[in-house]
Design an enzyme around this catalytic site. Structure first.
Site, PDB file in Angstrom:
ATOM      1  N   ASP A  11       0.878  -1.171   0.000  1.00 32.96           N
ATOM      2  CA  ASP A  11       0.000   0.000   0.000  1.00 32.96           C
ATOM      3  C   ASP A  11       0.914   1.219   0.000  1.00 32.96           C
ATOM      4  O   ASP A  11       1.523   1.549   1.016  1.00 32.96           O
ATOM      5  CB  ASP A  11      -0.881  -0.036   1.266  1.00 32.96           C
ATOM      6  N   LYS A  73       2.770  11.401  -3.540  1.00 34.97           N
ATOM      7  CA  LYS A  73       1.681  10.737  -4.258  1.00 34.97           C
ATOM      8  C   LYS A  73       0.686  11.752  -4.828  1.00 34.97           C
ATOM      9  O   LYS A  73       0.002  11.469  -5.806  1.00 34.97           O
ATOM     10  CB  LYS A  73       0.974   9.788  -3.290  1.00 34.97           C
ATOM     11  N   GLU A 174      -7.189   0.625  -4.145  1.00 31.32           N
ATOM     12  CA  GLU A 174      -7.131   0.478  -2.687  1.00 31.32           C
ATOM     13  C   GLU A 174      -8.427  -0.062  -2.072  1.00 31.32           C
ATOM     14  O   GLU A 174      -8.379  -0.993  -1.262  1.00 31.32           O
ATOM     15  CB  GLU A 174      -6.738   1.819  -2.060  1.00 31.32           C
ATOM     16  N   ASP A 196     -12.664   5.219   2.355  1.00 30.20           N
ATOM     17  CA  ASP A 196     -11.234   5.371   2.674  1.00 30.20           C
ATOM     18  C   ASP A 196     -10.827   6.831   2.689  1.00 30.20           C
ATOM     19  O   ASP A 196     -10.753   7.481   1.652  1.00 30.20           O
ATOM     20  CB  ASP A 196     -10.400   4.594   1.639  1.00 30.20           C
TER      21      ASP A 196
HETATM   22  P1  ADP Z   1      -2.579   7.412   3.355  1.00 22.97           P
HETATM   23  O1  ADP Z   1      -3.383   6.247   2.940  1.00 22.97           O
HETATM   24  O2  ADP Z   1      -2.925   8.642   2.591  1.00 22.97           O
HETATM   25  O3  ADP Z   1      -1.118   7.174   3.412  1.00 22.97           O
HETATM   26  P2  ADP Z   1      -3.313   6.927   6.105  1.00 22.97           P
HETATM   27  O4  ADP Z   1      -4.450   6.025   5.917  1.00 22.97           O
HETATM   28  O5  ADP Z   1      -2.070   6.395   6.694  1.00 22.97           O
HETATM   29  O6  ADP Z   1      -3.012   7.772   4.820  1.00 22.97           O
HETATM   30  O7  ADP Z   1      -3.844   8.136   6.988  1.00 22.97           O
HETATM   31  C1  ADP Z   1      -3.025   9.167   7.330  1.00 22.97           C
HETATM   32  C2  ADP Z   1      -3.860  10.281   7.849  1.00 22.97           C
HETATM   33  O8  ADP Z   1      -4.598   9.839   8.975  1.00 22.97           O
HETATM   34  C3  ADP Z   1      -3.013  11.445   8.311  1.00 22.97           C
HETATM   35  O9  ADP Z   1      -3.614  12.661   7.897  1.00 22.97           O
HETATM   36  C4  ADP Z   1      -3.034  11.298   9.806  1.00 22.97           C
HETATM   37  O10 ADP Z   1      -2.896  12.557  10.444  1.00 22.97           O
HETATM   38  C5  ADP Z   1      -4.406  10.731  10.036  1.00 22.97           C
HETATM   39  N1  ADP Z   1      -4.538   9.990  11.283  1.00 22.97           N
HETATM   40  C6  ADP Z   1      -3.848   8.905  11.683  1.00 22.97           C
HETATM   41  N2  ADP Z   1      -4.254   8.504  12.890  1.00 22.97           N
HETATM   42  C7  ADP Z   1      -5.237   9.368  13.265  1.00 22.97           C
HETATM   43  C8  ADP Z   1      -6.063   9.502  14.440  1.00 22.97           C
HETATM   44  N3  ADP Z   1      -5.957   8.664  15.471  1.00 22.97           N
HETATM   45  N4  ADP Z   1      -6.943  10.535  14.475  1.00 22.97           N
HETATM   46  C9  ADP Z   1      -7.046  11.386  13.452  1.00 22.97           C
HETATM   47  N5  ADP Z   1      -6.318  11.304  12.348  1.00 22.97           N
HETATM   48  C10 ADP Z   1      -5.416  10.315  12.250  1.00 22.97           C
HETATM   49 MG    MG Z   2      -4.287   4.754   2.230  1.00 22.62          MG
END
Ligand code: ADP
Ligand code: MG
Length: 611
Positions: A11, A73, A174, A196
Site C-alpha cells: 500500500d 503521491k 485500494e 477510505d
Molecule cells: P494514506 O493512505 O494517505 O497514506 P493513512 O491512511 O495512513 O493515509 O492516513 C493518514 C492520515 O490519517 C493522516 O492525515 C493522519 O494525520 C491521520 N490519522 C492517523 N491517525 C489518526 C487519528 N488517530 N486521528 C485522526 N487522524 C489520524
Molecule cells: Mg491509504
C-alpha cells in the site's frame, strides 16, 4: 520441494506505506526496521548528504524542511502546469520545477528527481524491509492506488515499482484491496461499501461480492481530499490571530510552516481521543522589526476542529451519495461498510458515515493495514495455482475519442468492469480526408476540450473519398490494471495504428481547445453526426434575421450612440458567425447561435419600446 519465491503486497500511501505478504494462508504485515507496521512515505536528503527514507526522514523534517519530500503521491502522474500541482507548490516546503515535458521535478540538494523516482525510494525501502524479513531477495509485488487514479497516475506508479527493482504483477485499487482483505477467509455475499479517507486522498467504492468474486460496481472519490486538508484548516486557524497580532504570516517561513504542520496533525490525532488539546510552539518566529522571539500557544477543542473541517466531511458524504446513485443501491441494501485510512478514526467522520450509511462500520478491520493485506491476498492469488480469489475491477472514468463538432464520443463509460474491449465504427468528417487523428480522452464532460487528453495518434493513407464514406474501426482496450490501449483500423485496407496510452495530462482546457481547432480537419465523425449540418442551417437563418434587423434598428435609434454601439457589436457577431458556419466545430456554431439569439432579442426589445 523448493520454497516458493516470496511476493509482497504494497500500500503506497500518501502519508504512510505498508507492506504485507501471505504467511501460511494468512495475510500479514511485515514490520519495518523500526519495528513499525507503517513507514512514512517521506524521503529526505540529510544535511550530510545521505538519502533518508521513512520515519528517520520524517523526524528530521522540521530542521530540514526544504530537503524533505512528503505527499509525493499527490504529484505522481501529474503535469507541472496542472492546477493541482500549482496548488501544491504553494503549500509544499520543498521545491518543484517543470521538467522538459511539463513533468514535475523535485529538487533535493543539487539534484532533480522525477516523482516516480521519489516514490521508488519509498518502495525500495519496503522491499529492503521485506528482504530482511525473508532473508532472500523479493522481486514481485502488487501495488495499490486510489480507485480514482487515472491512467497516467497508474502508469507512473508502475514506473516507480520498476525503478525500485520490482516486477509489478498488478496495480489494484485500494478499496478493492480493502474488500479483498475483509472478505478473506470468510463467506461474504452481498454488496459492501469501502470508505477510505487517508492523508491525501478520498475514495469510496461499492462492491458486489459473491463466492470469491469481487465485482466493483461503482467507485468515486477525490484525489485532493484527505487528512492534510484538515491539518491545513488547523494551520490557517493557528496563524490567523497570530498574523493580526504580530503582522506576520508564519506560513511564509518554511521552518515555521513545518512546525505548524506537525503541531496541527498532532492536535488533530489527539482530538480523536480527547475533547481538548494544547498547541505550544515556542520561539516560532521573531518580530519583523527585531525584538524578543514570538511564541504561539493555543487551545484547540474537538468542537472547534469539527467547525473548521465540517465542510470537508460533508464533501465525503456527498461523494458517497453520488457513488450509491451510480451503483443503484440504497444504504440499506448494503451488507457491510468498511472504514479505511487513518482519518476514519476522527469521531465526527465516523458519525457522518454512520448517519449516511445507517449502520455501524464493520469491526475487526485495521484501517491502516487492510489495504496492504488485500494487496498481499491478490499477490498470492496471482502467483499460486490454488487461489480461489477472483478480482473484477472497474474503470473509474469514461473513455472516448474527440469527434468533429468539438464533442466526445464515449466508447467505454465509467464503472465498466475491466478488462474490457470495445470497437466502434467511425467515418471521415471531410471530403478527401486521408488522415485521421485519434485523440483519446478521459473524463465525463460533453465537450472534448474539458476532458483529459490521454494520448493521440494519426492514421494515414486513407482512400480519398467523400466525407463519411471511409469507415474506421476504433478499438479501446483496458487491461486488468486499468491501463488503456487504443487502435484504429481502416476497414477497407486493414491499415492499422495503435498506442498504449500514457497520459499527456496537464494540458489546460485552453490548450486542448486550441489543438482541437487547429486539427479539426483530421478528426473523425461519429456516425450519428448529422447535427452539425442542422445547426449550421439554423445559424444561417439567424444571421439572415440579424441582417434584416440592423437597418430597422439604425432607423429607429436615429444614429444615437446606443444604436451605433449595438449595431457595431451585431456586425462583429455576424462576422464570427460567418466563420463558425463555415468551420468544422459544432461548439463554435452553437456559441455563435447563442450570441445571435441574444442580439435578436435585444434588437426586438428595443424596436418594441421605440415604436
Ligand atoms: P494514506 O493512505 O494517505 O497514506 P493513512 O491512511 O495512513 O493515509 O492516513 C493518514 C492520515 O490519517 C493522516 O492525515 C493522519 O494525520 C491521520 N490519522 C492517523 N491517525 C489518526 C487519528 N488517530 N486521528 C485522526 N487522524 C489520524
Ligand atoms: Mg491509504
Amino acid at each position: 520441494m523448493a520454497e516458493r519465491e516470496p511476493v509482497i503486497g504494497i500500500d503506497l500511501g500518501t502519508t504512510n506505506s505498508v507492506v504485507a505478504f501471505m504467511q501460511d494462508g494468512t495475510p500479514t504485515v511485515i514490520r519495518n526496521r523500526s519495528s513499525s507496521n507503517l513507514t512514512p512515505s517521506v524521503v529526505a536528503l540529510s544535511k550530510t548528504g545521505k538519502m533518508l527514507v521513512g520515519q528517520i526522514a520524517k523526524r528530521q523534517a522540521i530542521t530540514n524542511a526544504t530537503d524533505t519530500v512528503y505527499a509525493a503521491k499527490r504529484l505522481i502522474g501529474r503535469k507541472f502546469s496542472a492546477p493541482q500541482t500549482q496548488d501544491a507548490v504553494k503549500v509544499l516546503p520543498y521545491t518543484l520545477h517543470a521538467g522538459e515535458h511539463d513533468d514535475i521535478r523535485i529538487t533535493l540538494g543539487d539534484k532533480q528527481y522525477s516523482v516516480p523516482e521519489i516514490s521508488a525510494m519509498v518502495l525500495r525501502e519496503l522491499k529492503l524491509d521485506a528482504e530482511a524479513f525473508f532473508g532472500q531477495p523479493v522481486r514481485k509485488a502488487v501495488i495499490t492506488v486510489p480507485a480514482y487514479f487515472n491512467d497516467g497516475q497508474r502508469q507512473a506508479t508502475k514506473d516507480a515499482g520498476r525503478i525500485a527493482g520490482l516486477e509489478v504483477l498488478r496495480i489494484i485499487n485500494e478499496p478493492t484491496a480493502a474488500a479483498l482483505a475483509y472478505g478473506f477467509g470468510k463467506t461474504v455475499n452481498g454488496k459492501i461499501a469501502v470508505f477510505d479517507l487517508g492523508g491525501g486522498t478520498f475514495d469510496v467504492s461499492v462492491l458486489d461480492v459473491s463466492s470469491g468474486v469481487f465485482d466493483v460496481i461503482a467507485t468515486g472519490g477525490d484525489t485532493y481530499l484527505g487528512g492534510e486538508d484538515f491539518d491545513n484548516r488547523i494551520i490557517e486557524w493557528l496563524v490567523f490571530d497570530f498574523a493580526r497580532e504580530n503582522n506576520l504570516d508564519l506560513r511564509k517561513d518554511r521552518m515555521a510552516l513545518q512546525r505548524l504542520k506537525d503541531a496541527a496533525e498532532k492536535a488533530k490525532i489527539e482530538l480523536s481521543n480527547t475533547k481538548e488539546t494544547q498547541i505550544n510552539l515556542p520561539f516560532i518566529s521573531s518580530p519583523p522589526g527585531g525584538g524578543a522571539a514570538l511564541h504561539l500557544q493555543k487551545t484547540l477543542t474537538r468542537d472547534k476542529l469539527e467547525e473548521l473541517c465540517g465542510d470537508l466531511i460533508s464533501r465525503t458524504v456527498s461523494i458517497c451519495e453520488q457513488v450509491l446513485v451510480e451503483a443503484k443501491v440504497k444504504p440499506t441494501d448494503l451488507k457491510e461498510m468498511i472504514l479505511v485510512g487513518g482519518m476514519t478514526r476522527v469521531p465526527k467522520v465516523i458519525d457522518a458515515v454512520k448517519t449516511f450509511f445507517r449502520r455501524d462500520p464493520c469491526k475487526g478491520v485495521h484501517p491502516d493495514e487492510v489495504v496492504a493485506l488485500g494487496a498481499a491476498v491478490q499477490a498470492d492469488a496471482l502467483t499460486s495455482t490454488d487461489s480461489e480469489v477472483v478480482l473484477l475491477d472497474v474503470t473509474p472514468q469514461s473513455l472516448g475519442v474527440a469527434v468533429a463538432g468539438g464533442y466526445v464520443r464515449r466508447l467505454i463509460p465509467k464503472n465498466t468492469t475491466v478488462p474490457t474491449s470495445v470497437t466502434e465504427i467511425f467515418n471521415t468528417s471531410k471530403d478527401d480526408q486521408t488522415t485521421v487523428k485519434i485523440m483519446v480522452l478521459q473524463g465525463e464532460a460533453e465537450l472534448a476540450h474539458q476532458n483529459e487528453l490521454l494520448g493521440e495518434f494519426i492514421l494515414t493513407g486513407l482512400r480519398k473519398a467523400r466525407r463519411g464514406e471511409v469507415e474506421i474501426d476504433v478499438t479501446f482496450e483496458i487491461n486488468s490494471e486499468g491501463i488503456v490501449s487504443v487502435s484504429a483500423r481502416d476497414r477497407e485496407t486493414g491499415l492499422q495504428q495503435s498506442i498504449q496510452v500514457t497520459a499527456s495530462g496537464g494540458l489546460t482546457e485552453d490548450e486542448l481547445k486550441r489543438i482541437m481547432e487547429e486539427q479539426a480537419d483530421m478528426l473523425l465523425e461519429a456516425r450519428s453526426g448529422e447535427e452539425l449540418t442542422a445547426k449550421r442551417a439554423e445559424l444561417k437563418a439567424l444571421m439572415k434575421e440579424v441582417e434584416g434587423l440592423i437597418p430597422q434598428l439604425d432607423k429607429a435609434t436615429q444614429g444615437s450612440e446606443f444604436g451605433r454601439d449595438a449595431i457595431a457589436k451585431a456586425k462583429t457577431a455576424l462576422e464570427a458567425a460567418r466563420k463558425a458556419a463555415e468551420g468544422p466545430l459544432l461548439v463554435r456554431v452553437n456559441e455563435s447561435a447563442d450570441t445571435l439569439n441574444r442580439t435578436v432579442s435585444l434588437f426586438k426589445g428595443v424596436l418594441e419600446r421605440i415604436k
